[in-house]
Design a protein around this motif. Structure first.
Motif, PDB file in Angstrom:
ATOM      1  N   ASN A  26       0.824  -1.211   0.000  1.00 48.40           N
ATOM      2  CA  ASN A  26       0.000   0.000   0.000  1.00 48.40           C
ATOM      3  C   ASN A  26       0.857   1.258   0.000  1.00 48.40           C
ATOM      4  O   ASN A  26       0.508   2.240  -0.652  1.00 48.40           O
ATOM      5  CB  ASN A  26      -0.949   0.015   1.199  1.00 48.40           C
ATOM      6  CG  ASN A  26      -2.110  -0.918   1.017  1.00 48.40           C
ATOM      7  OD1 ASN A  26      -2.448  -1.281  -0.103  1.00 48.40           O
ATOM      8  ND2 ASN A  26      -2.715  -1.329   2.113  1.00 48.40           N
ATOM      9  N   ARG A  27       1.957   1.252   0.744  1.00 45.88           N
ATOM     10  CA  ARG A  27       2.844   2.424   0.739  1.00 45.88           C
ATOM     11  C   ARG A  27       3.399   2.666  -0.648  1.00 45.88           C
ATOM     12  O   ARG A  27       3.505   3.805  -1.099  1.00 45.88           O
ATOM     13  CB  ARG A  27       3.979   2.240   1.744  1.00 45.88           C
ATOM     14  CG  ARG A  27       3.561   2.475   3.180  1.00 45.88           C
ATOM     15  CD  ARG A  27       4.757   2.589   4.088  1.00 45.88           C
ATOM     16  NE  ARG A  27       5.496   1.354   4.227  1.00 45.88           N
ATOM     17  CZ  ARG A  27       5.276   0.446   5.172  1.00 45.88           C
ATOM     18  NH1 ARG A  27       4.325   0.639   6.065  1.00 45.88           N
ATOM     19  NH2 ARG A  27       6.002  -0.648   5.241  1.00 45.88           N
ATOM     20  N   ARG A  32       2.865   9.013  -0.798  1.00 48.92           N
ATOM     21  CA  ARG A  32       3.557   9.825   0.174  1.00 48.92           C
ATOM     22  C   ARG A  32       2.907   9.817   1.552  1.00 48.92           C
ATOM     23  O   ARG A  32       1.735   9.531   1.697  1.00 48.92           O
ATOM     24  CB  ARG A  32       3.608  11.260  -0.341  1.00 48.92           C
ATOM     25  CG  ARG A  32       4.243  11.310  -1.697  1.00 48.92           C
ATOM     26  CD  ARG A  32       4.181  12.652  -2.314  1.00 48.92           C
ATOM     27  NE  ARG A  32       2.840  13.213  -2.196  1.00 48.92           N
ATOM     28  CZ  ARG A  32       2.550  14.477  -2.384  1.00 48.92           C
ATOM     29  NH1 ARG A  32       3.485  15.309  -2.700  1.00 48.92           N
ATOM     30  NH2 ARG A  32       1.325  14.922  -2.258  1.00 48.92           N
ATOM     31  N   THR A  33       3.707  10.211   2.538  1.00 46.56           N
ATOM     32  CA  THR A  33       3.215  10.286   3.894  1.00 46.56           C
ATOM     33  C   THR A  33       2.441  11.578   4.096  1.00 46.56           C
ATOM     34  O   THR A  33       2.496  12.494   3.274  1.00 46.56           O
ATOM     35  CB  THR A  33       4.373  10.260   4.911  1.00 46.56           C
ATOM     36  OG1 THR A  33       5.165  11.434   4.732  1.00 46.56           O
ATOM     37  CG2 THR A  33       5.232   9.016   4.744  1.00 46.56           C
TER      38      THR A  33
END
Length: 71
Positions: A26-27, A32-33
């Motif tokens: 998923n990341r 991005r965070t």
């Protein structure tokens, strides 16, 4: 003789590993965070404010054009 293991602990450990693998996927898929998105939004706001600070008034531009035509 084999080591004695707690099946509940082994099951939870395996579930955590599966969730971590999904999280990695998923990341990679969603990017991005939250901190990175917030930094980009702040940078865009800064650029927008700098651009707005350099804009001339619309009436001043029209007045200057009409003054040069009268000469």
């Amino acid at each position: 003789m084999a080591d004695v293991i707690n099946l509940r602990t082994a099951r939870k450990t395996r579930a955590r590993e599966v969730k971590e693998q999904e999280a990695v996927a998923n990341r990679a898929a969603f990017g991005r965070t939250k901190a990175e998105r917030a930094a980009d939004e702040a940078e865009a706001a800064r650029r927008e404010a700098a651009l707005d600070g350099t804009k001339r008034e619309e009436g001043a531009a029209v007045r200057n054009v009409s003054e040069t035509n009268d000469v």
